[in-house]
Design a protein around this motif. Structure first.
Motif, short mmCIF file in Angstrom:
data_model
loop_
_atom_site.label_atom_id
_atom_site.label_comp_id
_atom_site.label_asym_id
_atom_site.label_seq_id
_atom_site.Cartn_x
_atom_site.Cartn_y
_atom_site.Cartn_z
N VAL A 1 6.04 -7.44 4.36
CA VAL A 1 6.20 -8.86 4.65
C VAL A 1 7.65 -9.24 4.37
CG1 VAL A 1 5.48 -11.21 4.10
CG2 VAL A 1 3.83 -9.34 3.98
N ASN A 2 8.24 -9.99 5.29
CA ASN A 2 9.58 -10.51 5.05
C ASN A 2 9.46 -11.82 4.27
OD1 ASN A 2 12.12 -11.93 5.32
ND2 ASN A 2 12.65 -10.47 6.94
N VAL A 3 10.00 -11.83 3.05
CA VAL A 3 9.90 -13.01 2.19
C VAL A 3 11.28 -13.57 1.89
CG1 VAL A 3 7.70 -12.35 1.16
CG2 VAL A 3 9.82 -11.52 0.14
N ALA A 4 12.17 -13.44 2.85
CA ALA A 4 13.55 -13.91 2.65
C ALA A 4 13.61 -15.41 2.37
CB ALA A 4 14.39 -13.57 3.88
N SER A 5 12.58 -16.14 2.78
CA SER A 5 12.59 -17.59 2.58
C SER A 5 12.30 -18.00 1.14
CB SER A 5 11.55 -18.24 3.49
OG SER A 5 10.24 -17.77 3.20
N LEU A 6 11.85 -17.05 0.31
CA LEU A 6 11.52 -17.37 -1.07
C LEU A 6 12.77 -17.33 -1.95
CD1 LEU A 6 8.22 -15.32 -1.62
CD2 LEU A 6 8.49 -17.68 -0.81
N THR A 7 12.95 -18.38 -2.72
CA THR A 7 14.06 -18.41 -3.67
C THR A 7 13.62 -17.78 -4.99
OG1 THR A 7 13.41 -20.63 -4.42
CG2 THR A 7 15.02 -20.49 -2.63
N SER A 8 14.53 -17.58 -5.90
CA SER A 8 14.20 -16.99 -7.19
C SER A 8 13.17 -17.84 -7.92
CB SER A 8 15.46 -16.86 -8.05
OG SER A 8 16.39 -16.00 -7.44
N GLY A 9 12.17 -17.18 -8.51
CA GLY A 9 11.13 -17.91 -9.23
C GLY A 9 9.84 -17.13 -9.31
N VAL A 10 8.79 -17.83 -9.75
CA VAL A 10 7.47 -17.24 -9.92
C VAL A 10 6.52 -17.82 -8.88
CG1 VAL A 10 5.53 -16.90 -11.50
CG2 VAL A 10 7.86 -16.93 -12.39
N TYR A 11 5.73 -16.96 -8.24
CA TYR A 11 4.81 -17.38 -7.19
C TYR A 11 3.44 -16.74 -7.39
CZ TYR A 11 9.17 -18.68 -4.84
OH TYR A 11 10.39 -19.24 -4.53
N ILE A 12 2.43 -17.35 -6.77
CA ILE A 12 1.10 -16.75 -6.67
C ILE A 12 0.89 -16.35 -5.21
CG2 ILE A 12 -1.38 -17.14 -6.81
CD1 ILE A 12 -0.11 -16.79 -9.50
N VAL A 13 0.51 -15.09 -4.98
CA VAL A 13 0.29 -14.58 -3.63
C VAL A 13 -1.21 -14.37 -3.44
CG1 VAL A 13 0.81 -12.74 -1.99
CG2 VAL A 13 2.53 -13.41 -3.70
#
Length: 331
Positions: free
Chosen positions: A303-315
């Motif tokens: 998956v291309n996740v280039a849109s995500l900035t630095s941080g914590v996420y739930i997938v």
């Protein structure tokens, strides 16, 4: 050994994640383990002991905590995020005996509540779960109180419960209306129904937010909280998040066989997601505020996740009707 994870799931829009699901792994003092902090009384009196409380429909394994009559320690665990609106918590409880409980004719004492803050100081404690002796010898009653202020009168269920039989309790705090509700032994996995009892007698306004859940040992050896075993505590924003059919489902990440997501932490733009089946997958990614920031398909395992900035996420990963979740750290 009890299955558990060391991070609390975030509740995100449309998902039934608990803010935390506490399985009580290991043994020894509760305070200082897995995010629990003493905020009043004598530290290390609350103990994790061997054995789990079983309740029909809940997959509970591992250990539990024990409240001891006469001990005095209040502990809290922080929510993964601030809660507003309606807040829920649940637990499986068992009394080995009625020693140390307050008399039936009084208000009793409370042993769990929500907290408006977390950590070393927790002063506002709404939505309190109460206990006292029952009207029949060697039994007990459970009650609920919305908040303090005015004439504090917890509302009690008239049922005389017998020690030695685990009970599944669900507590709801309707913050906008300052109403607390108690459900005893609701059907596991059911929709929210009519509460067993409600209370709105306290006049102190609801806090702006809930940041923790507390467990309390009332310090009076003859009229306090007595001896109580507690297991599988959950805190959440929805009924489903604290009443799912499998307690482990709020903390177990293996809904999809052989699921792997890497690298994590992620440095770069490409996230790899694979499973045993190799079937088509979709993912939804949520930030710490519960906002969906990405929804896409997994193509050739990546998956291309280039849109995500630095941080914590739930997938949230979906494959052939099955779902699983992962915490993702992007650097």
């Amino acid at each position: 050994m009890k299955k558990f994870y060391t991070l609390s799931l975030l509740f995100v829009a449309g998902l039934s994640f608990a803010q935390f699901a506490e399985p009580f792994a290991g043994t020894g003092a509760l305070s200082g383990t897995n995010g629990w902090t003493t905020h009043s009384g004598t530290a290390s009196q609350l103990q994790i002991i061997t054995g789990s409380l079983n309740y029909t429909g809940l997959n509970s394994t591992g250990n539990k905590i024990t409240l001891v009559a006469g001990n005095s320690e209040d502990v809290n665990k922080a929510s993964a995020a601030a809660l507003t609106g309606s807040v829920y918590y649940s637990a499986v409880i068992n009394l080995p005996n009625t020693t140390g409980l307050a008399v039936n004719t009084g208000n009793g004492d409370y042993f769990m509540s929500l907290g408006s803050t977390a950590g070393a100081a927790v002063n506002t404690l709404p939505c309190r779960l109460y206990i006292k002796l029952g009207s029949v010898a060697d039994t007990f009653n459970l009650g609920i109180l919305n908040s303090t202020g005015g004439t504090v009168t917890p509302s009690y269920i008239s049922t005389d419960y017998t020690p030695g039989t685990p009970l599944f309790v669900v507590i709801k705090y309707d913050m906008p209306n300052n109403i607390a509700s108690l459900y005893v032994n609701p059907a596991i996995g059911s929709s929210e129904g009519t509460p067993t009892i409600t209370n709105a007698t306290g006049t102190t306004a609801a806090p702006a937010q809930i940041l923790s859940l507390t467990v309390r040992q009332g310090g009076n050896a003859t009229s306090g909280t007595g001896n109580i075993e507690i297991d599988e505590i959950r805190l959440g924003s929805t009924w489903a998040s604290v009443t799912s059919a499998d307690v482990a489902s709020t903390r177990k990440f293996d809904g999809i066989s052989g699921l792997k997501m890497y690298p994590n932490p992620l440095i770069g733009n490409v996230l790899t997601i694979t499973s045993d089946s190799g079937a088509d997958k979709t993912i939804a990614v949520y930030d710490v505020l519960g906002k969906q920031v990405l929804n896409t398909k997994v193509v050739d395992g990546t998956v291309n996740v280039a849109s995500l900035t630095s941080g914590v996420y739930i997938v949230k990963i979906t494959e052939e009707g099955k779902t699983a979740t992962r915490k993702l750290v992007v650097r």
